[in-house]
Design a protein around this motif. Structure first.
Motif, PDB file in Angstrom:
ATOM      1  N   PRO A  35     -19.607 -65.744-105.389  1.00  0.00           N
ATOM      2  CA  PRO A  35     -19.627 -64.938-106.618  1.00  0.00           C
ATOM      3  C   PRO A  35     -20.843 -65.221-107.509  1.00  0.00           C
ATOM      4  O   PRO A  35     -21.138 -64.451-108.426  1.00  0.00           O
ATOM      5  CB  PRO A  35     -18.334 -65.359-107.338  1.00  0.00           C
ATOM      6  CG  PRO A  35     -17.476 -65.993-106.288  1.00  0.00           C
ATOM      7  CD  PRO A  35     -18.430 -66.641-105.335  1.00  0.00           C
ATOM      8  N   LEU A  36     -21.551 -66.326-107.250  1.00  0.00           N
ATOM      9  CA  LEU A  36     -22.643 -66.759-108.127  1.00  0.00           C
ATOM     10  C   LEU A  36     -24.021 -66.502-107.533  1.00  0.00           C
ATOM     11  O   LEU A  36     -24.999 -66.347-108.254  1.00  0.00           O
ATOM     12  CB  LEU A  36     -22.522 -68.265-108.416  1.00  0.00           C
ATOM     13  CG  LEU A  36     -21.171 -68.763-108.936  1.00  0.00           C
ATOM     14  CD1 LEU A  36     -21.169 -70.276-109.023  1.00  0.00           C
ATOM     15  CD2 LEU A  36     -20.881 -68.133-110.294  1.00  0.00           C
ATOM     16  N   THR A  37     -24.125 -66.514-106.206  1.00  0.00           N
ATOM     17  CA  THR A  37     -25.437 -66.380-105.562  1.00  0.00           C
ATOM     18  C   THR A  37     -25.261 -65.937-104.120  1.00  0.00           C
ATOM     19  O   THR A  37     -24.144 -65.820-103.615  1.00  0.00           O
ATOM     20  CB  THR A  37     -26.220 -67.715-105.635  1.00  0.00           C
ATOM     21  OG1 THR A  37     -27.583 -67.483-105.272  1.00  0.00           O
ATOM     22  CG2 THR A  37     -25.630 -68.774-104.698  1.00  0.00           C
ATOM     23  N   MET A  70     -17.220 -66.570 -88.895  1.00  0.00           N
ATOM     24  CA  MET A  70     -18.194 -66.663 -89.992  1.00  0.00           C
ATOM     25  C   MET A  70     -18.559 -65.279 -90.522  1.00  0.00           C
ATOM     26  O   MET A  70     -18.790 -65.098 -91.719  1.00  0.00           O
ATOM     27  CB  MET A  70     -19.460 -67.372 -89.508  1.00  0.00           C
ATOM     28  CG  MET A  70     -19.277 -68.831 -89.191  1.00  0.00           C
ATOM     29  SD  MET A  70     -20.826 -69.496 -88.521  1.00  0.00           S
ATOM     30  CE  MET A  70     -20.261 -71.071 -87.937  1.00  0.00           C
ATOM     31  N   ALA A  71     -18.617 -64.294 -89.619  1.00  0.00           N
ATOM     32  CA  ALA A  71     -19.002 -62.936 -90.022  1.00  0.00           C
ATOM     33  C   ALA A  71     -17.969 -62.311 -90.954  1.00  0.00           C
ATOM     34  O   ALA A  71     -18.285 -61.419 -91.735  1.00  0.00           O
ATOM     35  CB  ALA A  71     -19.196 -62.060 -88.787  1.00  0.00           C
ATOM     36  N   ALA A  72     -16.734 -62.811 -90.875  1.00  0.00           N
ATOM     37  CA  ALA A  72     -15.673 -62.289 -91.746  1.00  0.00           C
ATOM     38  C   ALA A  72     -15.690 -62.948 -93.123  1.00  0.00           C
ATOM     39  O   ALA A  72     -14.918 -62.577 -94.004  1.00  0.00           O
ATOM     40  CB  ALA A  72     -14.316 -62.494 -91.081  1.00  0.00           C
ATOM     41  N   SER A  73     -16.574 -63.936 -93.317  1.00  0.00           N
ATOM     42  CA  SER A  73     -16.629 -64.667 -94.585  1.00  0.00           C
ATOM     43  C   SER A  73     -17.498 -63.937 -95.602  1.00  0.00           C
ATOM     44  O   SER A  73     -18.096 -62.896 -95.313  1.00  0.00           O
ATOM     45  CB  SER A  73     -17.193 -66.074 -94.350  1.00  0.00           C
ATOM     46  OG  SER A  73     -18.603 -66.003 -94.159  1.00  0.00           O
ATOM     47  N   LYS A  74     -17.606 -64.532 -96.786  1.00  0.00           N
ATOM     48  CA  LYS A  74     -18.428 -63.938 -97.855  1.00  0.00           C
ATOM     49  C   LYS A  74     -19.885 -64.389 -97.788  1.00  0.00           C
ATOM     50  O   LYS A  74     -20.661 -64.107 -98.697  1.00  0.00           O
ATOM     51  CB  LYS A  74     -17.838 -64.312 -99.215  1.00  0.00           C
ATOM     52  CG  LYS A  74     -16.487 -63.655 -99.476  1.00  0.00           C
ATOM     53  CD  LYS A  74     -15.895 -64.108-100.805  1.00  0.00           C
ATOM     54  CE  LYS A  74     -14.520 -63.487-101.022  1.00  0.00           C
ATOM     55  NZ  LYS A  74     -13.840 -64.063-102.207  1.00  0.00           N
TER      56      LYS A  74
END
Length: 339
Positions: A233-235, A251-255
């Motif tokens: 949310p920050l960078t 990992m591809a499903a992560s943010k």
């Protein structure tokens, strides 16, 4: 306003005129200017002196022409701040006199006050931003909790990290306690880096590839993902996990804004594993930079064509080697710029 925001636009999902290019360990031993400072100051003095860290960070921007700077520091400044007194031993590398292997050892590890213990890193960021003068973005970084645990339990580098794995498999509760402390510290540390002015962060999981897929999920990815969740949310967050192609779908499903790929995973396979929807970074074999310059340029074009020029960051599949000629590093960067 950044004069060159190519990297940030790609990380934000935009389609750009060409891929941005930078190199892991680009502020390093292949540069004569870096070696001149290395001969005068020891490793952690360079990390802990903001003026030196800033000067070293900016060198590859001035000399090689990369599209981003990455702050000169080390992943081991985080455990140092946690009461784990790493040193850099000549001819050995990272060295810890008393490795962390017992309940009492883990109890001595703290989640520190970041300003008190790592304030010098934030000063280096501010100085670097001044020296960059809005030319290119600045990347901050940290090691993955698993990779830091590896060094902390082994006490030094290792070929296969069997002592670290034994610790995790025989004392899993302790291992998870230690991993969580490293995770909590890393989140606090990277949040301070963002406040100080970095434009993106990269997480290095250098030793994730020594684990099986299940063990990776248990002892590495769940902690890396905590950091991604806290920082996204920050960078913009880039995750580079060497040897961990098997983890790419999760990992591809992560943010994470982007995923780094090493040279053992073909671009087409990396795209397939990530569902053709993630920004990818990599994966030029660092040893290829020892080839003739015409060959480097040819291989760079092949790499970009295989990944596709969109949603892609040109980089190496691991850090640049100290014996790479500067002209070859420049040839790599120019080949990307002229694609």
């Amino acid at each position: 306003m950044l004069q060159n925001d190519l990297l940030l636009r790609v990380l934000d999902g935009e389609v750009t005129e060409r891929p941005p290019v930078w190199m892991m360990r680009q502020a390093g031993r292949y540069l004569p200017e870096f070696r001149a400072l290395r001969d005068k100051y020891d490793f952690f003095t360079r990390c802990q002196t903001p003026e030196l860290a800033a000067e070293i960070t900016v060198q590859p921007v001035d000399i090689v022409g990369v599209d981003a700077a990455i702050l000169f520091s080390d992943i081991l400044v985080v455990p140092q701040a946690m009461n784990i007194p790493f040193e850099m031993k000549k001819g050995v590398g990272p060295w810890l006199e008393k490795p962390v292997r017992t309940a009492n050892d883990v109890a001595q590890v703290i989640v520190p006050n970041i300003e008190e213990r790592l304030g010098y890193v934030m000063e280096a960021i501010k100085l670097t931003k001044e020296m960059l003068n809005n030319r290119v973005p600045l990347i901050g970084f940290a090691g993955s909790p698993w990779t830091i645990l590896c060094y902390t339990v082994e006490g030094s580098g290792s070929r296969d990290y069997t002592t670290a794995k034994e610790f995790c498999f025989t004392q899993p509760e302790l291992a998870h306690q230690l991993l969580q402390k490293i995770t909590d510290t890393t989140i606090l540390y990277l949040k301070e880096k963002v406040k100080a002015g970095v434009d993106a962060v990269q997480l290095f999981d250098s030793w994730g590839g020594v684990l099986s897929a299940d063990d990776y999920r248990n002892f590495s990815w769940q902690y890396l993902n905590q950091i991604v969740e806290a920082l996204a949310p920050l960078t913009r967050v880039i995750v580079f996990a060497k040897g961990c192609w098997f983890g790419l779908p999760e990992m591809a499903a992560s943010k994470a804004a982007a995923l780094g790929v090493d040279w053992t995973c073909a671009p087409e396979i990396a795209r397939e594993l990530t569902g053709h929807k993630k920004v990818l970074q990599g994966n030029f074999d660092p040893s290829r930079l020892l080839a003739p310059r015409a060959e480097i340029k040819k291989k760079v074009k092949e790499m970009i064509t295989a990944f596709g020029k969109e949603h892609y960051i040109a980089n190496l599949g691991h850090g640049i080697l100290p014996n790479v000629p500067v002209e070859n590093a420049i040839a790599f960067v120019e080949a990307v710029k002229s694609f």
